[in-house]
Structures are given as C-alpha cells and as structure tokens.
Design a protein around this motif. Sequence first.
Motif: not given
Length: 173
Positions: A136-143
């Motif tokens: 998954i994208p890094v932004g999805t990890v943070m979200s």
Amino acid sequence: MTTQEDSRQLQACLPGLRRYARALAGAAHADDLVQDTVERAWRKFDQWQRGGEMRPWLFSIMHNLHVDQLRRPGLTLQELDDDTLLPAPERAPGQAIAIGEMDAALARLPLGQREVILLVALEQMPYEQVASTLGIPVGTVMSRLSRGRERLRELLDGRPAGSHGVPTLKVVK
C-alpha cells in the motif's frame, strides 16, 4: 540455493514473525502461520533479492498468507467497521492497561489498521517498509495508523467510535 548467512538472517527474524503472527492471528494459529511463512520463504528463496533486507520480505509473505487464510471459504467472519460499537471492558480511571485488554482492543480494529499498528509499534518498522510489506502507499500507512491509534484510544477508554469531538464521516450510497 540458500547459504548459512541466509539461514542466520531468517532465524533472526523469527521472534518478530512470532510476535506479529500472535497479534495478527491469535495464539492458537500463530505457530502455524509462522511455519507456513518460513516454508513458503524457503520454497521461494530465489525470489528474495539478496543484499536487501529479509525482514520486510518475510512479513510480506506472512501478510499475504494471512489474507489468503481469511479469504478461504468456510470461515465465518463478522465484518466490523469504525462505527461498530462493542462493549468495552470495565476499568477504573488511571488504571494501567492490561495486556489482555490491549489485545482485545486490537482484535476489534479493522484488519488494515491492526496490521499497520502492529508493524509500526510492535515491530518498529519504518513507514516505507510497512508500505512495501502490505503493498500500500505510505500515505495509506500513515492514515491507517492515525485512525487505528484513535480507535484504540476510544476502545480502551470505553468511548463509542467517533466520540473524540471530531465529527465522523458517513458513507452515503
């Protein structure tokens, strides 16, 4: 063909794999998940890029195996979303969080949030490795990490979902 160094690297990853498997699949299924992960890694060792870190590769294998197991027919799963309210365990304010209480709260999180929290907090993986491991994208990890942490706070405090003062978003169909 594997070398002794490959074997040592794999063995060094076992404690982390066991922790993640226990938290992800529960104590009853953790050893089987670790064994399946190691077995698949040995079979597909030629796919690992030597010189890279073995740990994210192994956690990716475990993640994919776990997802495959959840998708198998015959499992009865109850879908939960962020608005599902389950009873919180009773505890006095200021009382330390018991391990069992945290485990129960983690189990009530959606799988995506639980995976990210476990990899970041328990395995101390950087966001980029978590993103690579889960695909998954890094932004999805943070979200997912942010939403998962907030939901954990709510569960551990016995608050309903979205009660932290910020209005929740509803899906309108």
